[in-house]
Design an enzyme around this catalytic site. Structure first.
Site, PDB file in Angstrom:
ATOM      1  N   SER A   4       0.843  -1.191   0.000  1.00  0.00           N
ATOM      2  CA  SER A   4       0.000   0.000   0.000  1.00  0.00           C
ATOM      3  C   SER A   4       0.880   1.243   0.000  1.00  0.00           C
ATOM      4  O   SER A   4       2.090   1.178   0.244  1.00  0.00           O
ATOM      5  CB  SER A   4      -0.926   0.021   1.222  1.00  0.00           C
ATOM      6  OG  SER A   4      -0.179   0.152   2.416  1.00  0.00           O
ATOM      7  N   GLY A   5       0.258   2.371  -0.274  1.00  0.00           N
ATOM      8  CA  GLY A   5       0.962   3.644  -0.247  1.00  0.00           C
ATOM      9  C   GLY A   5       0.103   4.682   0.442  1.00  0.00           C
ATOM     10  O   GLY A   5      -1.104   4.514   0.591  1.00  0.00           O
ATOM     11  N   ARG A   6       0.750   5.773   0.889  1.00  0.00           N
ATOM     12  CA  ARG A   6      -0.021   6.837   1.525  1.00  0.00           C
ATOM     13  C   ARG A   6       0.699   8.158   1.357  1.00  0.00           C
ATOM     14  O   ARG A   6       1.926   8.205   1.152  1.00  0.00           O
ATOM     15  CB  ARG A   6      -0.265   6.544   3.008  1.00  0.00           C
ATOM     16  CG  ARG A   6       1.000   6.497   3.864  1.00  0.00           C
ATOM     17  CD  ARG A   6       1.494   5.110   4.062  1.00  0.00           C
ATOM     18  NE  ARG A   6       2.728   5.038   4.836  1.00  0.00           N
ATOM     19  CZ  ARG A   6       2.759   5.031   6.162  1.00  0.00           C
ATOM     20  NH1 ARG A   6       1.647   5.138   6.852  1.00  0.00           N
ATOM     21  NH2 ARG A   6       3.914   4.930   6.788  1.00  0.00           N
ATOM     22  N   HIS A  14      15.063   4.990  -0.231  1.00  0.00           N
ATOM     23  CA  HIS A  14      14.762   3.648   0.271  1.00  0.00           C
ATOM     24  C   HIS A  14      13.993   3.789   1.573  1.00  0.00           C
ATOM     25  O   HIS A  14      14.457   4.437   2.515  1.00  0.00           O
ATOM     26  CB  HIS A  14      16.042   2.856   0.494  1.00  0.00           C
ATOM     27  CG  HIS A  14      15.788   1.422   0.812  1.00  0.00           C
ATOM     28  ND1 HIS A  14      16.673   0.653   1.526  1.00  0.00           N
ATOM     29  CD2 HIS A  14      14.726   0.611   0.530  1.00  0.00           C
ATOM     30  CE1 HIS A  14      16.179  -0.573   1.657  1.00  0.00           C
ATOM     31  NE2 HIS A  14      14.999  -0.618   1.063  1.00  0.00           N
ATOM     32  N   ASP A  15      12.826   3.186   1.652  1.00  0.00           N
ATOM     33  CA  ASP A  15      11.968   3.382   2.826  1.00  0.00           C
ATOM     34  C   ASP A  15      12.644   2.944   4.121  1.00  0.00           C
ATOM     35  O   ASP A  15      12.395   3.530   5.185  1.00  0.00           O
ATOM     36  CB  ASP A  15      10.613   2.691   2.646  1.00  0.00           C
ATOM     37  CG  ASP A  15      10.703   1.212   2.277  1.00  0.00           C
ATOM     38  OD1 ASP A  15      11.808   0.645   2.278  1.00  0.00           O
ATOM     39  OD2 ASP A  15       9.645   0.627   1.976  1.00  0.00           O
ATOM     40  N   THR A  16      13.525   1.957   4.053  1.00  0.00           N
ATOM     41  CA  THR A  16      14.244   1.550   5.255  1.00  0.00           C
ATOM     42  C   THR A  16      15.087   2.683   5.794  1.00  0.00           C
ATOM     43  O   THR A  16      15.118   2.950   7.005  1.00  0.00           O
ATOM     44  CB  THR A  16      15.141   0.333   4.971  1.00  0.00           C
ATOM     45  OG1 THR A  16      14.333  -0.753   4.548  1.00  0.00           O
ATOM     46  CG2 THR A  16      15.927  -0.069   6.208  1.00  0.00           C
TER      47      THR A  16
END
Length: 492
Positions: free
Chosen positions: A17-19, A240-242
């Protein structure tokens, strides 16, 4: 909005998912408001698993519009999962949809690529954990299976940079996302020509690398239509989300451990220099670059994927479990009956996860989890033991004993997992914030805009704005006595 308040808009794209999340900073506290949420469902087409980029970009523009209706934000930034990419033609158009990292195309290519370049050499240059999903192996698979795509492509952009390009028209590669590709020389912080040459990957595909926090440019006029207020700057946050999540870890100490817990669990520590040694190579621990050029020495571990995929199977069977319901089912089951290796190849693809778990336990001579709760208990305790094993590996490589574990991300909403992690590892778990990737994204934008002085202030403000919960270990002795059984199950 107060006149002194600074607002930015973070887009956090996850694997499911995204937000779009507004971050508003009044000089003392950050508040957040989710303005748009959407699913991120892959598409299987002619046996290839793709990301639906056109749809995701539409959702991005929806988020921009909804965000502007709430606050006059001055900047936006995008973080995504790692390793995936798209190719662009000379005219800047997409040469096909980005392929999902769980697509099967890299399965044969992975081993063949390691005949072309020695695994030790590849790790020594890049410092990156050897995984078939890595960009370098995806490109090697393309060279073997669809070479015409590489031949006609002019550039390659990783996922956050791809969004930035279609927002601004600027082709750049942000440093943190570049470090996930296994094509970056970790010491030189530049693309490795040696790796590209060995694997016949065209050098022309790769764009200039920019540091996290670089302001890429303004939104294209076509994107701005309907957006009023201040012109919006696109900031290359930690793509990078991490690494965005690590930027939000509320740690005051210099040496700390973190788990960024979502579909994947990224377990590591922040350092000034990479750790590349025979021991780190044997443990297959990666070095990825975070904000400010720090190096996150971490391991990519399977995370909530096992629970998510099990729930999908049960939904197909007509069982409408919530995640909280699955947590409750697990706690009804007898502990320490059977274990799996969460990172085993058995569990990497979509499918009937509960049945695969039963087959694994049968194959390894363990009691077979029959009920849904027994399957969940097996998953939970195996994840917690996986964390313990990774903790021991990291401490062996760094020579540091870390007093606690900071756990961030959506997975910390599962309090049972947090409690089991503390018990299995024998260390307190400091859990929070939940919105770590979005908050790290927001923090880097605020630093770039001059509203925050740097990452230390950002972490202090985040800790004050979103106080974490603390879980003390209470049953570590019982876990220690079962650890050898888990290791035996992993060594099948």
């Amino acid at each position: 909005m107060k006149s002194s308040e600074v607002s930015v808009l973070a887009f956090d794209f996850g694997a499911s998912s995204g937000r779009a999340v507004l971050g508003m900073f009044d000089g003392n506290k950050i508040t957040v408001q989710e303005v748009h949420r959407f699913p991120n469902d892959p598409v299987l087409l002619a046996d290839t698993l793709y990301w639906d980029f056109h749809r995701l970009f539409f959702e991005l523009t929806q988020g921009l519009t909804k965000g502007k209706a709430v606050a006059d934000f001055c900047s936006t930034g995008i973080d995504t999962w790692g390793v995936d990419f798209a190719l662009l033609r000379k005219d800047g158009s997409l040469a096909g949809m980005p392929v999902h990292y769980r697509d099967k195309r890299t399965e044969p290519a992975f081993k063949e690529a390691l005949h072309a370049i020695d695994a030790g050499k590849l790790y020594g240059i890049t410092g990156v954990q050897l995984m078939p999903i890595n960009t370098v192996f995806q490109l090697y698979a393309l060279r073997q299976q669809r070479p015409f795509l590489l031949d006609e492509a002019e550039h390659l952009l990783c996922m956050p940079d791809l969004f930035n390009y279609f927002l601004t028209g600027k082709k750049r590669t942000e440093l943190s996302i570049a470090s996930t590709t296994q094509l970056l020389d970790i010491g030189e912080r530049k693309w490795s020509m040696e790796v590209m040459k060995a694997l016949h990957i065209p050098e022309r595909l790769f764009t200039d690398i920019i540091p996290s926090g670089t302001q890429v440019g303004k939104l294209r006029a076509s994107v701005c239509e309907g957006l009023t207020g201040r012109p919006v700057t696109v900031t290359a946050v930690c793509g990078h989300d991490t690494q965005s999540a690590v930027a939000a870890v509320p740690a005051a100490e210099e040496d700390f451990l973190f788990i960024s817990c979502g579909t994947w669990s990224l377990f590591g520590t922040e350092r000034r220099e990479p750790v590349i040694s025979p021991q780190s190579a044997a443990y297959n621990i990666t070095n990825e670059i975070g904000y400010g050029g720090t190096v996150n020495f971490l391991k990519n571990c399977t995370g909530l994927w096992l629970i998510q995929e099990s729930r999908r199977q049960w939904l197909r069977e007509g069982k409408s479990y919530s995640f909280a319901g699955l947590e409750a089912e697990a706690q009804k089951a007898m502990p320490f009956r059977s274990f799996i290796n969460p990172g085993a190849a058995d569990f990497g693809q979509q499918g009937n996860m509960p049945e695969r778990i039963r087959a694994y336990c049968k194959r390894t001579g363990q009691p077979i989890p029959e009920s849904d709760g027994e399957v969940m208990q097996c998953i939970y305790q195996s994840l917690a033991f996986q964390y313990k094993k990774t903790l021991e590996e990291i401490e062996t490589c760094t020579g540091i004993r870390y007093p606690c574990i900071y756990m961030v991300g959506g997975g910390i909403q599962d309090r049972y997992l947090c409690r089991l992690t503390a018990d299995a590892c024998g260390r307190p778990v400091v859990a929070g914030p939940v919105e770590a990737s979005a908050l790290g994204n927001i923090a880097v934008q605020l630093i770039a805009a001059g509203a925050l002085s740097g990452i230390k202030e950002a972490r202090r403000i985040i800790a004050a704005s979103f106080p974490p919960l603390r879980y003390e270990p209470t049953q570590s002795a019982g876990w220690e006595s079962q650890y050898a059984r888990f290791l035996s199950a992993c060594m099948e």
